[in-house]
Motif scaffolding. Sequence first.
Motif, PDB file in Angstrom:
ATOM      1  N   ALA A 135      20.483 -23.787-112.363  1.00 48.41           N
ATOM      2  CA  ALA A 135      21.913 -24.590-111.335  1.00 48.41           C
ATOM      3  C   ALA A 135      21.186 -23.765-109.888  1.00 48.41           C
ATOM      4  O   ALA A 135      21.650 -24.840-109.165  1.00 48.41           O
ATOM      5  CB  ALA A 135      22.427 -23.126-111.314  1.00 48.41           C
ATOM      6  N   TYR A 136      20.408 -22.896-109.750  1.00 47.28           N
ATOM      7  CA  TYR A 136      19.904 -23.320-108.434  1.00 47.28           C
ATOM      8  C   TYR A 136      18.972 -24.405-107.632  1.00 47.28           C
ATOM      9  O   TYR A 136      19.132 -24.308-106.366  1.00 47.28           O
ATOM     10  CB  TYR A 136      18.842 -22.391-107.880  1.00 47.28           C
ATOM     11  N   VAL A 137      18.088 -25.145-108.636  1.00 47.39           N
ATOM     12  CA  VAL A 137      17.489 -26.403-108.515  1.00 47.39           C
ATOM     13  C   VAL A 137      18.346 -27.198-107.955  1.00 47.39           C
ATOM     14  O   VAL A 137      18.381 -28.082-107.368  1.00 47.39           O
ATOM     15  CB  VAL A 137      16.691 -26.578-109.679  1.00 47.39           C
ATOM     16  N   VAL A 138      19.457 -27.633-108.626  1.00 41.61           N
ATOM     17  CA  VAL A 138      20.404 -28.692-108.598  1.00 41.61           C
ATOM     18  C   VAL A 138      21.255 -28.322-107.031  1.00 41.61           C
ATOM     19  O   VAL A 138      21.189 -29.738-107.045  1.00 41.61           O
ATOM     20  CB  VAL A 138      21.766 -28.562-109.969  1.00 41.61           C
ATOM     21  N   ILE A 139      21.747 -27.340-107.005  1.00 35.93           N
ATOM     22  CA  ILE A 139      22.518 -27.154-105.482  1.00 35.93           C
ATOM     23  C   ILE A 139      21.399 -27.596-104.574  1.00 35.93           C
ATOM     24  O   ILE A 139      21.615 -28.353-103.889  1.00 35.93           O
ATOM     25  CB  ILE A 139      22.402 -25.183-105.804  1.00 35.93           C
ATOM     26  N   VAL A 140      19.713 -26.680-104.882  1.00 32.21           N
ATOM     27  CA  VAL A 140      19.137 -27.343-103.635  1.00 32.21           C
ATOM     28  C   VAL A 140      19.117 -29.063-103.510  1.00 32.21           C
ATOM     29  O   VAL A 140      18.781 -29.459-102.891  1.00 32.21           O
ATOM     30  CB  VAL A 140      17.593 -26.621-104.186  1.00 32.21           C
ATOM     31  N   ILE A 141      18.781 -29.379-105.222  1.00 35.89           N
ATOM     32  CA  ILE A 141      18.650 -31.060-105.122  1.00 35.89           C
ATOM     33  C   ILE A 141      20.526 -31.483-104.317  1.00 35.89           C
ATOM     34  O   ILE A 141      19.971 -33.198-103.449  1.00 35.89           O
ATOM     35  CB  ILE A 141      18.606 -31.836-106.281  1.00 35.89           C
ATOM     36  N   GLY A 142      21.240 -31.607-104.458  1.00 32.91           N
ATOM     37  CA  GLY A 142      22.507 -31.967-103.979  1.00 32.91           C
ATOM     38  C   GLY A 142      22.708 -31.606-102.407  1.00 32.91           C
ATOM     39  O   GLY A 142      22.939 -32.561-102.442  1.00 32.91           O
ATOM     40  N   MET A 143      22.190 -30.278-102.237  1.00 31.26           N
ATOM     41  CA  MET A 143      22.058 -30.276-100.643  1.00 31.26           C
ATOM     42  C   MET A 143      21.140 -31.369 -99.646  1.00 31.26           C
ATOM     43  O   MET A 143      21.642 -31.579 -98.387  1.00 31.26           O
ATOM     44  CB  MET A 143      21.686 -28.428-100.333  1.00 31.26           C
ATOM     45  N   SER A 144      20.439 -31.280-100.179  1.00 30.00           N
ATOM     46  CA  SER A 144      18.825 -31.786 -99.281  1.00 30.00           C
ATOM     47  C   SER A 144      19.694 -33.555 -99.462  1.00 30.00           C
ATOM     48  O   SER A 144      18.864 -34.314 -98.835  1.00 30.00           O
ATOM     49  CB  SER A 144      17.575 -31.771-100.386  1.00 30.00           C
ATOM     50  N   THR A 145      20.609 -33.748-100.587  1.00 34.50           N
ATOM     51  CA  THR A 145      20.356 -35.681-100.232  1.00 34.50           C
ATOM     52  C   THR A 145      21.139 -36.134 -99.222  1.00 34.50           C
ATOM     53  O   THR A 145      20.651 -36.302 -99.029  1.00 34.50           O
ATOM     54  CB  THR A 145      21.352 -35.507-101.959  1.00 34.50           C
ATOM     55  N   PRO A 146      22.543 -35.704 -98.889  1.00 36.18           N
ATOM     56  CA  PRO A 146      22.594 -35.426 -97.198  1.00 36.18           C
ATOM     57  C   PRO A 146      21.781 -36.145 -96.782  1.00 36.18           C
ATOM     58  O   PRO A 146      21.186 -36.921 -95.688  1.00 36.18           O
ATOM     59  CB  PRO A 146      23.870 -34.778 -97.079  1.00 36.18           C
ATOM     60  N   ALA A 147      21.035 -34.741 -96.402  1.00 38.01           N
ATOM     61  CA  ALA A 147      20.194 -34.652 -95.208  1.00 38.01           C
ATOM     62  C   ALA A 147      19.100 -35.427 -95.566  1.00 38.01           C
ATOM     63  O   ALA A 147      18.409 -36.164 -94.341  1.00 38.01           O
ATOM     64  CB  ALA A 147      18.986 -33.560 -95.336  1.00 38.01           C
ATOM     65  N   VAL A 148      18.830 -36.684 -96.347  1.00 46.52           N
ATOM     66  CA  VAL A 148      17.298 -37.495 -96.904  1.00 46.52           C
ATOM     67  C   VAL A 148      18.420 -38.800 -96.344  1.00 46.52           C
ATOM     68  O   VAL A 148      17.676 -39.402 -95.967  1.00 46.52           O
ATOM     69  CB  VAL A 148      17.214 -37.390 -98.599  1.00 46.52           C
ATOM     70  N   VAL A 149      19.109 -38.772 -97.045  1.00 48.21           N
ATOM     71  CA  VAL A 149      20.506 -40.183 -96.262  1.00 48.21           C
ATOM     72  C   VAL A 149      19.979 -39.972 -95.181  1.00 48.21           C
ATOM     73  O   VAL A 149      19.777 -41.107 -93.899  1.00 48.21           O
ATOM     74  CB  VAL A 149      21.717 -40.130 -96.692  1.00 48.21           C
ATOM     75  N   PHE A 150      20.215 -38.782 -93.965  1.00 44.22           N
ATOM     76  CA  PHE A 150      20.805 -39.086 -92.789  1.00 44.22           C
ATOM     77  C   PHE A 150      18.927 -39.297 -91.974  1.00 44.22           C
ATOM     78  O   PHE A 150      19.248 -39.567 -91.020  1.00 44.22           O
ATOM     79  CB  PHE A 150      21.070 -37.494 -92.392  1.00 44.22           C
ATOM     80  N   LEU A 151      17.888 -38.864 -92.976  1.00 46.81           N
ATOM     81  CA  LEU A 151      16.595 -38.272 -92.369  1.00 46.81           C
ATOM     82  C   LEU A 151      16.608 -39.833 -92.643  1.00 46.81           C
ATOM     83  O   LEU A 151      15.194 -40.422 -91.482  1.00 46.81           O
ATOM     84  CB  LEU A 151      15.235 -37.973 -92.938  1.00 46.81           C
ATOM     85  N   MET A 152      17.114 -40.942 -93.269  1.00 47.51           N
ATOM     86  CA  MET A 152      16.797 -42.026 -93.507  1.00 47.51           C
ATOM     87  C   MET A 152      17.246 -43.202 -92.598  1.00 47.51           C
ATOM     88  O   MET A 152      17.196 -43.838 -91.884  1.00 47.51           O
ATOM     89  CB  MET A 152      16.903 -43.186 -94.859  1.00 47.51           C
ATOM     90  N   LEU A 153      18.333 -43.493 -92.272  1.00 48.33           N
ATOM     91  CA  LEU A 153      19.496 -43.978 -91.919  1.00 48.33           C
ATOM     92  C   LEU A 153      19.543 -42.979 -89.956  1.00 48.33           C
ATOM     93  O   LEU A 153      20.358 -44.212 -89.287  1.00 48.33           O
ATOM     94  CB  LEU A 153      21.137 -43.954 -92.279  1.00 48.33           C
ATOM     95  N   GLY A 154      19.869 -42.337 -89.753  1.00 42.30           N
ATOM     96  CA  GLY A 154      20.293 -41.711 -88.679  1.00 42.30           C
ATOM     97  C   GLY A 154      21.526 -41.778 -88.604  1.00 42.30           C
ATOM     98  O   GLY A 154      22.105 -41.634 -89.569  1.00 42.30           O
ATOM     99  N   LYS A 155      21.711 -42.039 -87.155  1.00 42.53           N
ATOM    100  CA  LYS A 155      23.726 -42.014 -86.943  1.00 42.53           C
ATOM    101  C   LYS A 155      23.845 -42.940 -87.466  1.00 42.53           C
ATOM    102  O   LYS A 155      25.657 -43.474 -87.664  1.00 42.53           O
ATOM    103  CB  LYS A 155      23.404 -42.161 -84.907  1.00 42.53           C
TER     104      LYS A 155
END
Length: 559
Positions: A532-552
């Motif tokens: 469950a914690y692994v899924v939460i970490v993956i889910g929370m990192s998803t927006p960060a990855v998208v923002f890292l790729m696309l920025g503002k």
Amino acid sequence: MDPALYKAATQGKVARLNQLVDPEDPSILSSTTPQLNTALHLAAAHGHAAFADEVLDKDEELLVARNDDGDTPLHLAAKAGKLEVAELLVSRALAWPQDKKSPLVMTNKVGNTALHEAVRNRRGAVAVALLDADPGRAYDLNEQMESPLHMAAREGLVHVVRKIFDFTWVEAEYVPSVAVSGTALHQAVLGGHTSNASCFFAVEIVDIMVEKHIWLLDLTDSDGNNALHYAAQKNNSQVVELLLNKQAQLAYKPNGERQSPLHVAAHYGSTAVIKAMLRHCPDVAEMVDIHGRNALHVSVTSGKTNALRYLLRHIRPAELLNRVDGNGDTPLHIAAKMSRVQSALLLLNDRRVELCVRDRDGQTARSLVEIKLHTGEMDAYEMYLWKQLKQQESKRCRKQQLPPLAPYPSRRASNDKYFECIVETYILVATLIATVTFAATSSVPGGYHDDGIAVHSNNIAFHIFIISNTVAMCSSIVVVFCFIWAWQDPVRFKVDQLLWGHRLTVIACLAMLVSLMTAVYITIAPESRWPAYVVIVIGMSTPAVVFLMLGKEVIFVPM
């Protein structure tokens, strides 16, 4: 070349050499590889000093033999950093007859001496040995008009530069070229920008040079740039501090285009340098270039929003923000004409910036952006900027006579070939999200009791699941209905509603992620917490990855 000789030279086998060479006829040593390397070249490149010494005892003329690149054995030893061989060859070169050209001054096909090659390849120990033998070689120019001093300064070889400056300085006139810009001091500034260590070395080298010869600060390159211009280009704030402490007037010396070092810093987005210059010389912001542009104009033209942000924060006089250049444009006019949306928004948010100023054609920033509306070339960023300019202009320019506000063009004016695809994509995504979230509501995690009450109804995570699921579904429903009406008036829709539809879609996706994480936590955590914690970490990192790729850009419509 005889394979046995080649093997002996690369492995440094002196005994094998003596077996192969006839004392009465050492002609075998004149044989070469396809690249015209002799046995001495090979021994020098591989660092076999004893072998090289033996070869020279048998045929000393090989000391000045050249390979296909024009390199002597000393060149190869310098390139490879083989100190012992280099010292042997240097000692032989010093004993070379004066009526013959010494290997110390011989150049290869690109005009490099052995000292050039040692410095270019960062072989500091070999370079020092060569300097001890002949200090004057430090100022020899190759075909690119680079001296070993230029190279050593740029490469950050502090001990080599110090060694050169310990000898008599040769006041050679600077010769401009395509490959090299500026003097050795300029090269030292250029070298200190790739890492903290190189910055430190650059500061030390610049300090050595200026301490020895303060007049170096007055030298410029062929375009009139001084050392401070170069430091501004490379955002080397440490060197800037050093140079300004030595001679603050450098900040006010323009180049051939009448650009101050602050102009250069603004053009390259060198925020650390801008900070240092404005602290030492705050009035340098008043300087204008040959086009009448100050640093604010330049930062907008180059699209360096970080530089513009810092300039707005630290430049106080409002007239500098609204100054017109030689074409009658303020920084805001330039931002509007060049579609520098982020720069325009930064200026728009500064209350000192006047929105009502007209250019020579009577246009304000709003009317300049508005021109693209009727051509169908306005993208989502410019639409957002136009909307903001309209709103601010109506508030801040009520007593001013302004160009008429253009109405929305007719429906036929919209010829964006991507519009139909974008609308269909958003409707499809929003429909899928609505379908998935509705299904999740019908089959909540853990199911229902016989009385129809959810099993986990008292769980806080379940409350979060319900709320996030509702946000995702409602946001997607709003997007679906908004985009259904997109064809009613495409232009108005793109300006007023498309951006909100995009952001609601982003919110729906984020809410769906929260629903996923809470659903997994509710159903799995009671039995096994780590998945469950692994899924939460993956889910929370998803927006960060998208923002890292696309920025503002993630918050704007991809048009």
